[in-house]
Motif scaffolding. Sequence first.
Motif, mmCIF file in Angstrom:
data_model
loop_
_atom_site.group_PDB
_atom_site.id
_atom_site.type_symbol
_atom_site.label_atom_id
_atom_site.label_comp_id
_atom_site.label_asym_id
_atom_site.label_seq_id
_atom_site.Cartn_x
_atom_site.Cartn_y
_atom_site.Cartn_z
ATOM 1 N N LYS A 22 0.101 42.178 -40.998
ATOM 2 C CA LYS A 22 0.068 40.899 -40.285
ATOM 3 C C LYS A 22 -0.275 41.058 -38.801
ATOM 4 O O LYS A 22 -0.856 40.152 -38.200
ATOM 5 C CB LYS A 22 1.404 40.181 -40.437
ATOM 6 N N SER A 23 0.076 42.210 -38.231
ATOM 7 C CA SER A 23 -0.233 42.448 -36.812
ATOM 8 C C SER A 23 -1.573 43.153 -36.635
ATOM 9 O O SER A 23 -1.929 43.550 -35.523
ATOM 10 C CB SER A 23 0.882 43.280 -36.166
ATOM 11 N N GLN A 24 -2.285 43.308 -37.748
ATOM 12 C CA GLN A 24 -3.637 43.899 -37.744
ATOM 13 C C GLN A 24 -3.670 45.361 -37.276
ATOM 14 O O GLN A 24 -4.695 45.843 -36.773
ATOM 15 C CB GLN A 24 -4.584 43.051 -36.886
ATOM 16 N N HIS A 25 -2.567 46.086 -37.489
ATOM 17 C CA HIS A 25 -2.565 47.533 -37.232
ATOM 18 C C HIS A 25 -2.941 48.241 -38.535
ATOM 19 O O HIS A 25 -2.107 48.887 -39.195
ATOM 20 C CB HIS A 25 -1.184 47.981 -36.722
ATOM 21 N N LEU A 26 -4.211 48.086 -38.916
ATOM 22 C CA LEU A 26 -4.640 48.497 -40.261
ATOM 23 C C LEU A 26 -4.759 50.013 -40.402
ATOM 24 O O LEU A 26 -4.503 50.553 -41.480
ATOM 25 C CB LEU A 26 -5.953 47.800 -40.606
ATOM 26 N N ASP A 27 -5.163 50.707 -39.335
ATOM 27 C CA ASP A 27 -5.215 52.173 -39.418
ATOM 28 C C ASP A 27 -3.826 52.749 -39.643
ATOM 29 O O ASP A 27 -3.641 53.686 -40.439
ATOM 30 C CB ASP A 27 -5.820 52.762 -38.130
ATOM 31 N N GLN A 28 -2.831 52.180 -38.949
ATOM 32 C CA GLN A 28 -1.451 52.625 -39.147
ATOM 33 C C GLN A 28 -0.963 52.274 -40.556
ATOM 34 O O GLN A 28 -0.200 53.032 -41.162
ATOM 35 C CB GLN A 28 -0.536 51.979 -38.096
ATOM 36 N N ALA A 29 -1.418 51.130 -41.081
ATOM 37 C CA ALA A 29 -1.039 50.727 -42.437
ATOM 38 C C ALA A 29 -1.584 51.713 -43.466
ATOM 39 O O ALA A 29 -0.876 52.115 -44.400
ATOM 40 C CB ALA A 29 -1.556 49.315 -42.729
ATOM 41 N N ILE A 30 -2.844 52.136 -43.278
ATOM 42 C CA ILE A 30 -3.440 53.112 -44.198
ATOM 43 C C ILE A 30 -2.689 54.443 -44.101
ATOM 44 O O ILE A 30 -2.368 55.076 -45.117
ATOM 45 C CB ILE A 30 -4.941 53.314 -43.874
ATOM 46 N N ALA A 31 -2.396 54.867 -42.863
ATOM 47 C CA ALA A 31 -1.676 56.134 -42.658
ATOM 48 C C ALA A 31 -0.296 56.075 -43.308
ATOM 49 O O ALA A 31 0.149 57.053 -43.937
ATOM 50 C CB ALA A 31 -1.550 56.419 -41.156
ATOM 51 N N LEU A 32 0.396 54.950 -43.172
ATOM 52 C CA LEU A 32 1.715 54.787 -43.782
ATOM 53 C C LEU A 32 1.618 54.844 -45.307
ATOM 54 O O LEU A 32 2.465 55.471 -45.967
ATOM 55 C CB LEU A 32 2.344 53.467 -43.335
ATOM 56 N N PHE A 33 0.607 54.210 -45.858
ATOM 57 C CA PHE A 33 0.430 54.223 -47.316
ATOM 58 C C PHE A 33 0.243 55.652 -47.818
ATOM 59 O O PHE A 33 0.852 56.058 -48.822
ATOM 60 C CB PHE A 33 -0.776 53.352 -47.702
ATOM 61 N N LYS A 34 -0.600 56.412 -47.118
ATOM 62 C CA LYS A 34 -0.820 57.812 -47.513
ATOM 63 C C LYS A 34 0.465 58.622 -47.385
ATOM 64 O O LYS A 34 0.762 59.503 -48.210
ATOM 65 C CB LYS A 34 -1.929 58.425 -46.662
ATOM 66 N N GLN A 35 1.254 58.323 -46.354
ATOM 67 C CA GLN A 35 2.541 59.013 -46.156
ATOM 68 C C GLN A 35 3.491 58.732 -47.326
ATOM 69 O O GLN A 35 4.170 59.641 -47.819
ATOM 70 C CB GLN A 35 3.171 58.541 -44.840
ATOM 71 N N ILE A 36 3.508 57.471 -47.754
ATOM 72 C CA ILE A 36 4.358 57.079 -48.889
ATOM 73 C C ILE A 36 3.997 57.898 -50.122
ATOM 74 O O ILE A 36 4.874 58.461 -50.807
ATOM 75 C CB ILE A 36 4.192 55.568 -49.192
ATOM 76 N N VAL A 37 2.684 57.966 -50.404
ATOM 77 C CA VAL A 37 2.214 58.690 -51.590
ATOM 78 C C VAL A 37 2.530 60.184 -51.461
ATOM 79 O O VAL A 37 3.009 60.824 -52.412
ATOM 80 C CB VAL A 37 0.693 58.467 -51.786
ATOM 81 N N ASN A 38 2.260 60.759 -50.264
ATOM 82 C CA ASN A 38 2.490 62.198 -50.053
ATOM 83 C C ASN A 38 3.953 62.579 -50.166
ATOM 84 O O ASN A 38 4.290 63.726 -50.527
ATOM 85 C CB ASN A 38 1.948 62.620 -48.679
ATOM 86 N N GLN A 39 4.850 61.655 -49.851
ATOM 87 C CA GLN A 39 6.292 61.909 -49.957
ATOM 88 C C GLN A 39 6.789 61.805 -51.398
ATOM 89 O O GLN A 39 7.975 62.024 -51.667
ATOM 90 C CB GLN A 39 7.065 60.923 -49.076
ATOM 91 N N GLY A 40 5.882 61.447 -52.311
ATOM 92 C CA GLY A 40 6.281 61.337 -53.719
ATOM 93 C C GLY A 40 6.961 60.031 -54.058
ATOM 94 O O GLY A 40 7.563 59.895 -55.128
ATOM 95 N N ILE A 41 6.887 59.069 -53.128
ATOM 96 C CA ILE A 41 7.455 57.739 -53.385
ATOM 97 C C ILE A 41 6.362 56.901 -54.058
ATOM 98 O O ILE A 41 5.285 56.705 -53.491
ATOM 99 C CB ILE A 41 7.913 57.062 -52.084
ATOM 100 N N ARG A 42 6.648 56.431 -55.237
ATOM 101 C CA ARG A 42 5.625 55.696 -55.982
ATOM 102 C C ARG A 42 5.512 54.260 -55.462
ATOM 103 O O ARG A 42 6.479 53.500 -55.507
ATOM 104 C CB ARG A 42 5.962 55.677 -57.477
ATOM 105 N N PRO A 43 4.315 53.878 -54.999
ATOM 106 C CA PRO A 43 4.135 52.491 -54.554
ATOM 107 C C PRO A 43 4.306 51.526 -55.729
ATOM 108 O O PRO A 43 3.946 51.845 -56.857
ATOM 109 C CB PRO A 43 2.681 52.460 -54.050
ATOM 110 N N ASP A 44 4.865 50.348 -55.454
ATOM 111 C CA ASP A 44 4.939 49.335 -56.503
ATOM 112 C C ASP A 44 3.810 48.325 -56.307
ATOM 113 O O ASP A 44 2.972 48.473 -55.416
ATOM 114 C CB ASP A 44 6.307 48.654 -56.536
#
Length: 336
Positions: A22-44
């Motif tokens: 919502k705040s248009q910090h899309l690069d940070q959003a992509i980085a966070l998504f990759k972090q979630i996956v790398n930590q073994g947390i399954r996205p819903d």
Amino acid sequence: MHVSGHTPDIIFYNILLDGLRKSQHLDQAIALFKQIVNQGIRPDTSTYTILIDGLCEGKRLSDAQQIFQLLLGNGYPLNVQAYTAMIKGLCKEGLYDEAKALLYKMKENGCLPDAITFETLIIPLLEKGENDEAKNLVDKLFSKMVDDAVNLFKEMRHKSLTPNTIIYSSLIDGLFKSGRISDVQDVIYEMHVSGHTPDIIFYSILLDGLCKSQHLDQAIALFKQIVNQGIGPDTYTYTILIDGLCKGNRLSDAQQIFQLLLVNGYPLNVQAYNAMIKGLCTERLYDEAKALLYKMKENGCVPNAITFETLIIPLLENGENDEAKNLIDKVFIKVS
């Protein structure tokens, strides 16, 4: 949060991801998504829908496509919201062919589109004048998802985007096939209010629905209305009515309509004659059926294999072998 020993869960990450979107910090959003996956947390489903929708809204379509393909490739169960977000993003960039391809891929993967999915595609197609393509998509929706189709129709009206006759015809067809007769009346009323003039294709679909749902009095009344309005019924229109009346055990009504058409010079085709002959044979009126066969030939309408099957086989089953042979010699051999 980490200092206090708390481990973030996917709900926490979704909230954080949505805030970045919502705040248009899309690069940070992509980085966070990759972090979630790398930590073994399954996205819903919420996780990747938030990200895909955010990237599409932020005009980062290629990034959204990469994430989408990554999820597909790794077997994530993408839901209707994720597909719809991706389709919407493609449509915003004018990539309608890609959007349609994704819609079909969506169905192949067992994810059913909803009214929002189709609205996302159909409304832009109508605005572009691609009515045939819009109708094709509408037909696919109406054949299995009538409730969503009705919702889409209402949404179009709410947005002051008037459905055309093609859309009305498809909706009527779908409602009849699902037994929603009362809704049919509402759509017809709505069509008149919006100023649309039904064409013969629309009337033929309506007539077919009335006959198949055994509303035969209404079908006859509609046919008379069509004629009185000066709309010339085509061969398909009156074949529907004659066949429907014969199947509904309304042979005398069928005969009246048939004679009316003959007297008024309508070019009855082989299907119309076959429907009438079949109706007579069903009532075991073989003499009348044979007379109509000869009349058919006199009027320059050539009988076909279905005519043969309709009349000859019942005669053979009735033991009238000589009569069957006589007809074959006089009619069918001479026209073959």
